[in-house]
Design a protein around this motif. Sequence first.
Motif, PDB file in Angstrom:
ATOM      1  N   LYS A 185      22.357  65.104  10.127  1.00  0.00           N
ATOM      2  CA  LYS A 185      22.761  64.643   8.786  1.00  0.00           C
ATOM      3  C   LYS A 185      24.152  64.033   8.759  1.00  0.00           C
ATOM      4  N   HIS A 186      25.023  64.491   9.682  1.00  0.00           N
ATOM      5  CA  HIS A 186      26.432  64.033   9.589  1.00  0.00           C
ATOM      6  C   HIS A 186      26.630  62.609  10.128  1.00  0.00           C
ATOM      7  N   ILE A 187      25.627  62.051  10.800  1.00  0.00           N
ATOM      8  CA  ILE A 187      25.843  60.710  11.375  1.00  0.00           C
ATOM      9  C   ILE A 187      25.740  59.647  10.297  1.00  0.00           C
ATOM     10  N   LYS A 188      26.772  58.798  10.267  1.00  0.00           N
ATOM     11  CA  LYS A 188      26.858  57.816   9.202  1.00  0.00           C
ATOM     12  C   LYS A 188      26.261  56.482   9.666  1.00  0.00           C
ATOM     13  N   ASP A 189      25.244  56.033   8.935  1.00  0.00           N
ATOM     14  CA  ASP A 189      24.618  54.724   9.202  1.00  0.00           C
ATOM     15  C   ASP A 189      25.328  53.653   8.384  1.00  0.00           C
ATOM     16  N   VAL A 190      25.665  52.550   9.015  1.00  0.00           N
ATOM     17  CA  VAL A 190      26.255  51.441   8.243  1.00  0.00           C
ATOM     18  C   VAL A 190      25.608  50.124   8.673  1.00  0.00           C
ATOM     19  N   GLN A 191      25.839  49.079   7.898  1.00  0.00           N
ATOM     20  CA  GLN A 191      25.334  47.759   8.270  1.00  0.00           C
ATOM     21  C   GLN A 191      26.052  47.291   9.540  1.00  0.00           C
ATOM     22  N   PRO A 192      25.369  46.456  10.383  1.00  0.00           N
ATOM     23  CA  PRO A 192      25.942  46.038  11.665  1.00  0.00           C
ATOM     24  C   PRO A 192      27.388  45.540  11.582  1.00  0.00           C
ATOM     25  N   GLY A 193      27.725  44.738  10.573  1.00  0.00           N
ATOM     26  CA  GLY A 193      29.081  44.185  10.477  1.00  0.00           C
ATOM     27  C   GLY A 193      30.153  45.246  10.209  1.00  0.00           C
ATOM     28  N   LYS A 194      29.718  46.456   9.811  1.00  0.00           N
ATOM     29  CA  LYS A 194      30.693  47.479   9.404  1.00  0.00           C
ATOM     30  C   LYS A 194      30.979  48.526  10.492  1.00  0.00           C
ATOM     31  N   VAL A 195      30.342  48.373  11.671  1.00  0.00           N
ATOM     32  CA  VAL A 195      30.639  49.351  12.730  1.00  0.00           C
ATOM     33  C   VAL A 195      32.012  49.039  13.318  1.00  0.00           C
ATOM     34  N   SER A 196      32.627  50.067  13.966  1.00  0.00           N
ATOM     35  CA  SER A 196      33.988  49.884  14.489  1.00  0.00           C
ATOM     36  C   SER A 196      34.066  48.703  15.441  1.00  0.00           C
ATOM     37  N   LYS A 197      35.157  47.976  15.379  1.00  0.00           N
ATOM     38  CA  LYS A 197      35.365  46.830  16.276  1.00  0.00           C
ATOM     39  C   LYS A 197      35.471  47.340  17.716  1.00  0.00           C
ATOM     40  N   ARG A 198      34.895  46.544  18.640  1.00  0.00           N
ATOM     41  CA  ARG A 198      34.869  47.003  20.029  1.00  0.00           C
ATOM     42  C   ARG A 198      35.707  46.076  20.902  1.00  0.00           C
ATOM     43  N   LYS A 199      37.014  46.311  20.894  1.00  0.00           N
ATOM     44  CA  LYS A 199      37.889  45.461  21.706  1.00  0.00           C
ATOM     45  C   LYS A 199      38.065  46.083  23.083  1.00  0.00           C
ATOM     46  N   TRP A 200      37.921  45.213  24.098  1.00  0.00           N
ATOM     47  CA  TRP A 200      37.911  45.692  25.471  1.00  0.00           C
ATOM     48  C   TRP A 200      39.241  46.225  25.952  1.00  0.00           C
ATOM     49  N   GLY A 201      40.311  45.616  25.459  1.00  0.00           N
ATOM     50  CA  GLY A 201      41.628  45.897  26.026  1.00  0.00           C
ATOM     51  C   GLY A 201      42.095  47.336  25.828  1.00  0.00           C
ATOM     52  N   SER A 202      41.640  47.986  24.770  1.00  0.00           N
ATOM     53  CA  SER A 202      42.165  49.330  24.494  1.00  0.00           C
ATOM     54  C   SER A 202      41.120  50.397  24.800  1.00  0.00           C
ATOM     55  N   GLU A 203      41.621  51.581  25.108  1.00  0.00           N
ATOM     56  CA  GLU A 203      40.753  52.740  25.358  1.00  0.00           C
ATOM     57  C   GLU A 203      39.885  53.006  24.117  1.00  0.00           C
ATOM     58  N   LYS A 204      40.508  52.856  22.951  1.00  0.00           N
ATOM     59  CA  LYS A 204      39.800  53.101  21.688  1.00  0.00           C
ATOM     60  C   LYS A 204      38.620  52.122  21.532  1.00  0.00           C
ATOM     61  N   GLY A 205      38.873  50.869  21.862  1.00  0.00           N
ATOM     62  CA  GLY A 205      37.831  49.842  21.760  1.00  0.00           C
ATOM     63  C   GLY A 205      36.690  50.114  22.720  1.00  0.00           C
ATOM     64  N   ARG A 206      37.034  50.512  23.943  1.00  0.00           N
ATOM     65  CA  ARG A 206      35.974  50.797  24.928  1.00  0.00           C
ATOM     66  C   ARG A 206      35.181  52.032  24.524  1.00  0.00           C
ATOM     67  N   LEU A 207      35.861  53.007  23.935  1.00  0.00           N
ATOM     68  CA  LEU A 207      35.148  54.199  23.449  1.00  0.00           C
ATOM     69  C   LEU A 207      34.146  53.813  22.351  1.00  0.00           C
ATOM     70  N   ALA A 208      34.570  52.904  21.472  1.00  0.00           N
ATOM     71  CA  ALA A 208      33.666  52.453  20.398  1.00  0.00           C
ATOM     72  C   ALA A 208      32.445  51.766  21.011  1.00  0.00           C
ATOM     73  N   LEU A 209      32.693  51.002  22.074  1.00  0.00           N
ATOM     74  CA  LEU A 209      31.580  50.319  22.728  1.00  0.00           C
ATOM     75  C   LEU A 209      30.626  51.320  23.397  1.00  0.00           C
ATOM     76  N   LEU A 210      31.201  52.313  24.063  1.00  0.00           N
ATOM     77  CA  LEU A 210      30.358  53.333  24.715  1.00  0.00           C
ATOM     78  C   LEU A 210      29.592  54.137  23.657  1.00  0.00           C
ATOM     79  N   HIS A 211      30.224  54.361  22.525  1.00  0.00           N
ATOM     80  CA  HIS A 211      29.549  55.066  21.433  1.00  0.00           C
ATOM     81  C   HIS A 211      28.337  54.250  20.966  1.00  0.00           C
ATOM     82  N   ALA A 212      28.513  52.926  20.894  1.00  0.00           N
ATOM     83  CA  ALA A 212      27.394  52.057  20.493  1.00  0.00           C
ATOM     84  C   ALA A 212      26.274  52.099  21.537  1.00  0.00           C
ATOM     85  N   VAL A 213      26.651  52.170  22.816  1.00  0.00           N
ATOM     86  CA  VAL A 213      25.625  52.257  23.875  1.00  0.00           C
ATOM     87  C   VAL A 213      24.869  53.595  23.755  1.00  0.00           C
ATOM     88  N   ALA A 214      25.610  54.672  23.472  1.00  0.00           N
ATOM     89  CA  ALA A 214      24.955  55.979  23.291  1.00  0.00           C
ATOM     90  C   ALA A 214      23.929  55.898  22.160  1.00  0.00           C
TER      91      ALA A 214
END
Length: 261
Positions: free
Chosen positions: A49-78
């Motif tokens: 229940k706690h997982i928040k669904d949003v429209q594609p444009g509203k998911v966290s930005k996935r910038k490669w250069g930062s650890e935070k961005g790569r984590l967001a990308l890995l989260h999307a892969v999960a």
Amino acid sequence: MSNFIQECLAVLQEPDPALKAKLALSLEYDCDHELVPVATIPDKPARPKHIKDVQPGKVSKRKWGSEKGRLALLHAVAHIELNAIDLAFDMIVRFSCTEPISANWNREFCKDWLLIGQEEAKHFGLISNLLTKRGMQYGDLAVHGGMWDAAINTKDRVDARLAIAPLVLEARGLDVTPPMIKKMKQAGDIEAANILEIIYEEEIGHVAMGVKWFERVCSVLKVEPTEHFKFMVSERFTAPLKPPFNIEARSKAGMQSEFYS
Ligand SMILES: [Fe+2]
Ligand SMILES: [Fe+2]
């Protein structure tokens, strides 16, 4: 004698992602199992229940250069891998006892999609363990809420499901994963790159399985596979197929260029 379809349904009904993956990996299928259709198949798999669904444009930005961005990308892969577990088990529950699969093929169909579902569970485990190591849990970020739409759009026909799930979505994964691996390496994230390489190699097999079953179904329907694929995409998929295509990986999976040219 236990009913294998019921066991697969339990995977779809498990809301906790880690338990879902564990349950998927614990299943075995042999000739002692019965295959009895279940009365009700949920349109959507269970989710916490706690997982928040949003429209594609509203998911966290996935910038490669930062650890935070790569984590967001890995989260999307999960999130993709979690949906892939459910897609494999939904394939078994929904279609293995339905013509044209049920006649001579249902046991082989179940074995093939169980193997895929278990590889997806492994992929989910690899990525979510990496997230945990880096202080994040799957579900900490909002996820793409439309990811199950393709499954709903194809819930009535196995040829439609095979065309869209393995042959559009997983084949798209083959196109986008090598550049992702390259960027992870450029960012010095070798651990993430290595996991993506394992996923990439196994996904070639998933597309190959999709081609095998799509061609079999087409032979029963007496339709030409590449034409029928294009028809299914035009009828059931909202967006056009996007180049560039990974021709090498797609042909390794037996997906000839006629499918997407
Ligand atoms: Fe996967
Ligand atoms: Fe896959």
